[in-house]
Design a protein around this motif. Structure first.
Motif, PDB file in Angstrom:
ATOM      1  N   VAL A  43      57.608 -25.675 -27.057  1.00 28.95           N
ATOM      2  CA  VAL A  43      55.904 -26.124 -27.047  1.00 28.95           C
ATOM      3  C   VAL A  43      55.362 -25.177 -26.450  1.00 28.95           C
ATOM      4  O   VAL A  43      54.211 -24.900 -26.954  1.00 28.95           O
ATOM      5  N   ALA A  44      55.816 -24.448 -25.283  1.00 32.06           N
ATOM      6  CA  ALA A  44      55.079 -23.296 -24.638  1.00 32.06           C
ATOM      7  C   ALA A  44      55.050 -22.128 -25.512  1.00 32.06           C
ATOM      8  O   ALA A  44      53.913 -21.474 -25.468  1.00 32.06           O
ATOM      9  N   ARG A  45      56.098 -21.811 -26.375  1.00 30.45           N
ATOM     10  CA  ARG A  45      55.931 -20.549 -27.235  1.00 30.45           C
ATOM     11  C   ARG A  45      55.126 -20.777 -28.353  1.00 30.45           C
ATOM     12  O   ARG A  45      54.272 -20.021 -28.674  1.00 30.45           O
ATOM     13  N   GLN A  46      55.415 -21.969 -29.112  1.00 31.49           N
ATOM     14  CA  GLN A  46      54.832 -22.196 -30.295  1.00 31.49           C
ATOM     15  C   GLN A  46      53.513 -22.673 -30.429  1.00 31.49           C
ATOM     16  O   GLN A  46      52.378 -22.341 -30.939  1.00 31.49           O
ATOM     17  N   GLY A  47      53.027 -23.126 -29.091  1.00 39.92           N
ATOM     18  CA  GLY A  47      51.543 -23.954 -28.841  1.00 39.92           C
ATOM     19  C   GLY A  47      50.870 -22.657 -28.325  1.00 39.92           C
ATOM     20  O   GLY A  47      49.542 -22.971 -27.737  1.00 39.92           O
ATOM     21  N   GLY A  48      51.430 -21.639 -27.940  1.00 38.45           N
ATOM     22  CA  GLY A  48      50.580 -20.519 -27.184  1.00 38.45           C
ATOM     23  C   GLY A  48      50.347 -20.745 -25.560  1.00 38.45           C
ATOM     24  O   GLY A  48      49.461 -19.878 -25.116  1.00 38.45           O
ATOM     25  N   ILE A  49      51.231 -21.496 -24.785  1.00 36.73           N
ATOM     26  CA  ILE A  49      51.000 -21.710 -23.583  1.00 36.73           C
ATOM     27  C   ILE A  49      51.344 -20.587 -22.770  1.00 36.73           C
ATOM     28  O   ILE A  49      50.959 -19.980 -21.867  1.00 36.73           O
ATOM     29  N   PHE A  50      52.674 -19.739 -23.159  1.00 36.51           N
ATOM     30  CA  PHE A  50      53.130 -18.718 -22.676  1.00 36.51           C
ATOM     31  C   PHE A  50      51.997 -17.549 -22.749  1.00 36.51           C
ATOM     32  O   PHE A  50      51.513 -16.797 -21.992  1.00 36.51           O
ATOM     33  N   LEU A  51      51.521 -17.414 -23.934  1.00 33.75           N
ATOM     34  CA  LEU A  51      50.521 -16.499 -24.269  1.00 33.75           C
ATOM     35  C   LEU A  51      49.294 -16.568 -23.287  1.00 33.75           C
ATOM     36  O   LEU A  51      48.789 -15.554 -22.958  1.00 33.75           O
ATOM     37  N   LYS A  52      48.883 -17.722 -23.196  1.00 29.41           N
ATOM     38  CA  LYS A  52      47.613 -18.277 -22.277  1.00 29.41           C
ATOM     39  C   LYS A  52      48.037 -17.593 -20.973  1.00 29.41           C
ATOM     40  O   LYS A  52      47.032 -17.172 -20.293  1.00 29.41           O
ATOM     41  N   HIS A  53      49.168 -17.802 -20.666  1.00 29.24           N
ATOM     42  CA  HIS A  53      49.681 -17.173 -19.061  1.00 29.24           C
ATOM     43  C   HIS A  53      49.894 -15.643 -19.205  1.00 29.24           C
ATOM     44  O   HIS A  53      50.475 -15.334 -18.281  1.00 29.24           O
ATOM     45  N   GLY A  54      49.487 -15.057 -20.213  1.00 25.43           N
ATOM     46  CA  GLY A  54      49.804 -13.550 -20.215  1.00 25.43           C
ATOM     47  C   GLY A  54      51.176 -13.102 -20.431  1.00 25.43           C
ATOM     48  O   GLY A  54      51.707 -11.957 -19.995  1.00 25.43           O
ATOM     49  N   LEU A  55      52.030 -14.018 -21.059  1.00 21.76           N
ATOM     50  CA  LEU A  55      53.423 -13.778 -21.312  1.00 21.76           C
ATOM     51  C   LEU A  55      54.095 -13.810 -22.825  1.00 21.76           C
ATOM     52  O   LEU A  55      53.334 -14.488 -23.811  1.00 21.76           O
ATOM     53  N   SER A  56      54.767 -12.950 -23.014  1.00 29.31           N
ATOM     54  CA  SER A  56      55.537 -12.719 -24.240  1.00 29.31           C
ATOM     55  C   SER A  56      57.085 -13.106 -23.900  1.00 29.31           C
ATOM     56  O   SER A  56      57.639 -12.288 -23.483  1.00 29.31           O
TER      57      SER A  56
END
Length: 311
Positions: A43-56
């Motif tokens: 969810v965090a990866r596909q949903g962009g949550i990691f991206l929102k927190h500045g993470l890949s």
């Protein structure tokens, strides 16, 4: 529709605060192949949550369930998804690690057996052949379970993850380590009915089943980045709780080869055991570490305040 919803969620997250490029990279190794225990991570990866927190975040699968913790401790991956008992055993053995957070905060591991085999209490395992799944952890848990429940004679066998075949063929009478949310569902779909002893109800202190572990050097160098990773996971846990169907759709989007019928059923059993947050309880870790020392799971005392990272 569900796929469109996931794309819409990603766009909303991007508009509401995702950084414009320059994400920090982290590698995460799962405890085993992707399954519904890992839904919030996808969810965090596909949903962009990691991206929102500045993470890949690169999500990897191990070739062996003992690899993630070792690779994290050696700095070959930034974070490993492991098990609290495994982390305690490793720390006692001098492996430099930091337990930084949790994904599943209650035991899922069981001592599992087939119905109709004359097993209704731990005493019925006297003289039986008992398998275990993860060497270096589940064999130790099996020994502790046997000692606490006064099972004086049994034969341990490493069955790995060949659980159903080992039980159905009569190679073993029970297996230590199968998850209560997963293997019983898979076995039922094959026409077998399984029962199990929940470890925390038979003398094993409650513990965090799936935990995030980093090597000490990586934690010292990337601690703030890992804290942002944990914040993102907490956000994904909250989304998974509030929107389970959408969360499962994101998982299937990421893992299209997953057996959907079985994993949908397993996910329904898994949902209550997530989180609710990623924070570790040092007191509960200390209780388990003391138990492990008392019953011979470890030989050297573990100072949990040295291995449980401060948030």
């Amino acid at each position: 529709m569900k796929r469109n919803r996931s794309v819409l969620m990603l766009l909303v997250l991007l508009l509401l605060g995702s950084p414009a490029g320059g994400e920090e990279k982290l590698s995460l190794m799962l405890d085993w192949f992707p399954n519904v225990d890992h839904v919030p991570l996808f969810v965090a990866r596909q949903g962009g949550i990691f991206l929102k927190h500045g993470l890949s975040v690169e999500i990897q699968s191990p070739s062996d369930s003992a690899d993630p913790l070792k690779l994290a401790a050696a700095g070959h991956v930034d974070i490993a998804l492991s098990y609290q008992p495994q982390a305690i055993i490793a720390a006692s053995g001098g492996i430099p690690l930091k337990a930084v957070g949790r994904l599943v905060g209650s035991p899922l591991s069981t001592l599992l057996f087939l119905d109709g085999k004359g097993i209704s209490s731990p005493a019925d395992l006297e003289g039986k052949t008992i398998g275990y799944t993860v060497p270096g952890m589940m064999d130790h848990l099996l020994d502790a379970f046997a000692a606490v429940n006064e099972i004086r004679s049994f034969t341990p066998v490493n069955v790995g993850f060949v659980i159903l075949q080992s039980l159905a063929a009569g190679r073993v009478d029970a297996v230590m380590g199968p998850f209560k949310n997963y293997e019983p569902v898979a076995m039922e779909m094959e026409g077998y009915t399984a029962s199990f002893f929940e470890l925390e109800k038979f003398g094993i202190p409650s513990y965090d089943e799936l935990v995030f572990v980093a090597g000490t050097m990586i934690w010292n160098r990337k601690g703030e980045t890992i804290r942002r990773f944990l914040d993102a996971v907490e956000e994904a846990l909250a989304f998974t709780k509030a929107h389970p169907e959408e969360a499962l759709a994101l998982y299937f989007e990421a893992v299209p080869e997953a057996p959907r019928e079985m994993e949908r059923k397993a996910f329904e059993k898994t949902r209550p055991w997530f989180g609710p947050d990623t924070r570790l309880d040092a007191v509960r870790w200390k209780t388990f570490a003391e138990f492990a020392l008392q019953w011979g799971m470890i030989e050297k005392e573990v100072n949990v305040h040295e291995i449980v990272a401060e948030r």
